[in-house]
Design an enzyme around this catalytic site. Structure first.
Site, PDB file in Angstrom:
ATOM      1  N   SER A  14      31.600  34.491  28.372  1.00  0.00           N
ATOM      2  CA  SER A  14      32.837  33.622  28.026  1.00  0.00           C
ATOM      3  C   SER A  14      32.781  32.412  28.557  1.00  0.00           C
ATOM      4  CB  SER A  14      33.853  34.556  28.673  1.00  0.00           C
ATOM      5  OG  SER A  14      33.972  34.462  30.043  1.00  0.00           O
ATOM      6  N   LEU A  88      22.214  35.904  36.788  1.00  0.00           N
ATOM      7  CA  LEU A  88      22.248  36.468  37.887  1.00  0.00           C
ATOM      8  C   LEU A  88      20.839  36.589  38.732  1.00  0.00           C
ATOM      9  CD1 LEU A  88      24.494  39.417  37.097  1.00  0.00           C
ATOM     10  CD2 LEU A  88      25.074  37.170  37.999  1.00  0.00           C
ATOM     11  N   LYS A  89      19.934  35.754  38.292  1.00  0.00           N
ATOM     12  CA  LYS A  89      18.662  35.528  38.906  1.00  0.00           C
ATOM     13  C   LYS A  89      18.751  34.242  39.787  1.00  0.00           C
ATOM     14  CE  LYS A  89      16.100  38.957  36.805  1.00  0.00           C
ATOM     15  NZ  LYS A  89      15.230  39.934  37.326  1.00  0.00           N
ATOM     16  N   HIS A 105      30.648  29.686  40.147  1.00  0.00           N
ATOM     17  CA  HIS A 105      30.757  30.745  41.053  1.00  0.00           C
ATOM     18  C   HIS A 105      32.251  31.279  41.428  1.00  0.00           C
ATOM     19  CE1 HIS A 105      29.413  33.983  43.920  1.00  0.00           C
ATOM     20  NE2 HIS A 105      30.629  33.584  44.627  1.00  0.00           N
ATOM     21  N   ASP A 146      23.964  30.432  45.986  1.00  0.00           N
ATOM     22  CA  ASP A 146      25.106  29.811  46.179  1.00  0.00           C
ATOM     23  C   ASP A 146      25.317  28.918  47.230  1.00  0.00           C
ATOM     24  OD1 ASP A 146      26.065  31.445  44.056  1.00  0.00           O
ATOM     25  OD2 ASP A 146      26.357  33.262  45.363  1.00  0.00           O
TER      26      ASP A 146
END
Ligand code: GAR
Length: 191
Positions: A14, A88-89, A105, A146
């Site tokens: 999305s 997600l890696k 994030h 992150d």
């Protein structure tokens, strides 16, 4: 100035869709050169194909191998910015050295970041901790999950009646708005 983007996405897409829509509505002067996924079933891939955007499925599994593979694949593109949109890696050292890479994030980093903290897991943790404020963070990507330099954050109020799903919905709205605004600034060369 138009910017050339590559978008990495592992899931629903999305966020990718928000970028596609902004470009199609002439709100963002950019071109998505390629959509990359580690997951061949990611709906993000369907979305890209629907809009005639080239796609690439990563075949390697280990971070260093993905790094080598993508370094070769991306060579033939002229890329201004890589956007991680629900990817997600980890990103390996070769890509980190060569490209400017940003990630969105769904929390106010440094809170609720790190390995395993993605999507609904983040919102569950925020609800469990009874936080009153959550939000979104757009940051540059470095070698730790992150932890890269923060570009912008937007807060979202957590109401007593919120659960992980309702919070996720609110955060995702704020997240797309923030991402598009920052991409507009990138394209105007202000970042
Ligand atoms: C987004 O909310 C993004 O912030 C999050 O995954 C969602 C992807 O949604 N990313 C992370 O949690 C990264 N740690 P989408 O697949 O519908 O774009």
């Amino acid at each position: 100035m138009s910017i050339n983007l590559v978008v990495f996405a592992s899931g629903n897409g999305s966020t990718l869709q928000a970028i596609i829509d902004a470009i199609n509505m002439n709100k963002l002067d950019a071109k998505i050169e390629l959509v990359v996924s580690n997951n061949k079933n990611a709906y993000a891939i369907e979305r890209a194909k629907k809009f005639g955007i080239c796609t690439y499925i990563i075949s390697s599994k280990k971070i260093d191998e993905i790094d080598d593979e993508m370094f070769e694949v991306l060579k033939k593109y002229n890329i201004d910015l890589i956007v991680l949109a629900g990817y997600l890696k980890m990103i390996g050292p070769k890509l980190l050295k060569k490209y400017r890479i940003i990630n969105t994030h769904p929390s106010l980093l440094p809170k609720y970041g790190g390995k395993g903290m993605h999507g609904v897991n983040v919102h569950k943790a925020v609800i469990d901790a009874k936080e009153k404020i959550s939000g979104v963070t757009l940051h540059f990507v470095n070698s730790e999950y992150d932890k890269g330099e923060i570009i912008r954050q937007t807060t979202v109020e957590v109401l007593k009646e919120d659960n992980a799903e309702s919070l996720s919905a609110k955060v995702q709205i704020a997240e797309k708005k923030q991402l598009i605004e920052v991409l507009q600034e990138f394209s105007k060369n202000r970042i």
